[in-house]
Motif scaffolding. Structure first.
Motif, short mmCIF file in Angstrom:
data_model
loop_
_atom_site.label_atom_id
_atom_site.label_comp_id
_atom_site.label_asym_id
_atom_site.label_seq_id
_atom_site.Cartn_x
_atom_site.Cartn_y
_atom_site.Cartn_z
N LYS A 89 0.82 -1.21 0.00
CA LYS A 89 0.00 0.00 0.00
C LYS A 89 0.86 1.26 0.00
O LYS A 89 0.60 2.19 -0.76
CB LYS A 89 -0.92 -0.01 1.22
CG LYS A 89 -1.96 -1.12 1.21
CD LYS A 89 -2.85 -1.01 2.44
CE LYS A 89 -3.92 -2.12 2.43
NZ LYS A 89 -4.79 -2.02 3.64
N GLY A 91 -0.42 2.83 -3.07
CA GLY A 91 -0.89 1.97 -4.16
C GLY A 91 -2.28 1.45 -3.90
O GLY A 91 -2.92 0.91 -4.82
N ALA A 92 -2.76 1.60 -2.67
CA ALA A 92 -4.11 1.16 -2.30
C ALA A 92 -4.57 2.00 -1.12
O ALA A 92 -3.78 2.72 -0.50
CB ALA A 92 -4.11 -0.33 -1.95
N PRO A 120 -5.84 5.88 -2.79
CA PRO A 120 -4.62 5.64 -3.57
C PRO A 120 -4.17 6.91 -4.28
O PRO A 120 -4.97 7.73 -4.70
CB PRO A 120 -5.04 4.55 -4.56
CG PRO A 120 -6.23 3.89 -3.93
CD PRO A 120 -6.94 4.97 -3.17
#
Length: 430
Positions: free
Chosen positions: A3, A33-34, A81
């Motif tokens: 993440k 990323g998340a 994100p």
């Protein structure tokens, strides 16, 4: 990749050095990323000192805190994100001490950021170190412009039954210097004995004291120069120069665990005689010129008058032996011109020795004074004021430029050649 792809602290204008009382601003940057749930995002500004009784040990025996402030950048929520930036600003206290790092302790100022995640999740942390310089104005120290002088007398025996004494006097033109200045050193040795003395040595010493459970002293020789010995029944004068390299300042105001002292130590090897001259290393040079112009090395030494040794060396003990004044030569000097500097802090590089200079006179470029790196254990710091190194007279410090000398390119005629040319001239005249 997870993440959290990026988590860092960035300081405004990429600054790394600050003064006490200045605002310190920057941003905490993230790239996800998340989605990342969190309970809080905080940044803390910390200043502290730690000292250990073991070298290069971070398990501090004694610690001292200077400031500790925390800002909450975001409350409970979820980060989407992508990239996120959180600005912050702290006001550094006016009592914050200068940064320092040595083998037995350090004064560290840093920023720490943390993402406090929900229960059973791993918290994310990052940090960044910055440096504080509290400039030392040498003009604020009492009697700093006064000449520095010390004398000692050493009595000794030689040849079993004979005795004599040596009087060693050392002096410097000032009591405080900045990086790049030259210490004008003078030593007078009065050898009142029938035995030659050993070489005379002058050293620039750095003494760092660490207050752990007991005081720990770290003594370093920064520069050293050696002169010849003094013959029997001679009075000699030795003049030299020591260029002050990049060194941390003498005083660390606000810190009670680390003290820095400097000395010029002048000693004879035989008989053993030593004098110490305390010095201050600061950031702002002394405004007043030296009060004793005789200490300057610009003038040539007085002409030497050869004297014959006494017929009976024992006559000198009764005071009837004349004392001859001589000038001592220098045998060796530890200071050499360095081709390139070194970089201590990651991200700081120096492509050239004078890379940060502006005009041709060597003055600092606009908006930033010259950056110095210390000899020994310390951190980068700025030196205020004119710190352009002064030219020195000793070729052991700065070699002379022989190409500009007005010496003849051809060797003078020998004695035989002169006689032969004179003879031929007389014969032609006849």
């Amino acid at each position: 990749m997870g993440k959290l792809q990026l988590f860092e602290i960035c300081l405004s204008n990429s600054r790394v050095i600050y003064s006490p009382g200045e605002p310190l601003s920057g941003t905490v940057s993230l790239r996800l990323g998340a989605a990342l749930p969190y309970r809080a995002i905080r940044v803390t500004c910390i200043g502290s000192c730690g000292v250990s009784s073991k070298a290069n040990d971070t398990s501090w025996t004694v610690e001292e805190a200077y400031f500790n402030s925390t800002l909450s950048l975001a409350d409970k929520g979820t980060l989407s994100p992508g990239e996120h930036t959180f600005p912050f600003q702290f006001l550094l206290p006016t009592t914050a001490p200068t940064s320092f790092e040595g083998p037995f302790g350090k004064i560290v100022h840093q920023l720490r950021a943390i993402i406090d995640t929900p229960r059973f999740s791993k918290d994310h942390k990052c940090s960044r170190i910055f440096y504080i310089l509290s400039p030392l104005n040498l003009n604020s120290l009492p009697e700093i412009e006064q000449p520095n002088e010390a004398t000692t007398t050493k009595k000794f025996s030689y040849k079993l039954v004979k005795s004599g004494s040596v009087i060693l006097t050392a002096s410097t033109d000032l009591r405080g210097y900045v990086v790049g200045q030259v210490v004008q050193l003078r030593a007078d040795i009065d050898n009142q004995s029938g035995k030659d003395t050993g070489p005379v040595v002058a050293s620039l010493l750095q003494k760092v004291s660490y207050k752990a459970k007991r005081w720990i002293y770290d003594l370093r020789t920064i520069a050293e120069v050696e002169g010849s010995g003094v013959k029997a029944w001679k009075r000699a004068e030795w003049r030299e120069q020591i260029l002050v390299p990049a060194l941390p300042q003498s005083v660390l105001p606000g810190c009670s665990l680390i003290h820095i002292d400097y000395y010029i130590q002048v000693s004879l090897k035989a008989p053993e005689a030593t004098v110490n001259l305390p010095l201050f290393i600061g950031n702002i040079a002394v405004n007043c010129p030296p009060l004793s112009p005789g200490l300057a090395l610009s003038g040539r030494p007085p002409p030497l008058v050869p004297t014959a040794p006494p017929e009976d060396l024992d006559m000198a003990s009764s005071g009837s032996c004349p004392m001859a004044n001589v000038s001592l030569p220098t045998k060796s000097h530890s200071q050499q011109q360095s081709a390139r500097p070194f970089s201590y802090t990651p991200g700081l590089s120096f492509p050239e020795t004078r890379a940060e200079t502006g005009p041709e006179d060597g003055s600092p470029g606009p908006g930033r004074p010259p950056l110095c790196l210390s000899t020994g254990a310390t951190v980068p710091y700025f030196a205020e004021g004119p710190v352009v190194p002064m030219p020195t007279a000793s070729d052991l410090i700065l070699p002379p430029e022989y190409s500009t000398w007005g010496y003849p390119y051809e060797a003078p005629p020998s004695y035989e050649q002169s006689c032969s040319s004179a003879s031929s001239g007389l014969s032609n005249g006849n």
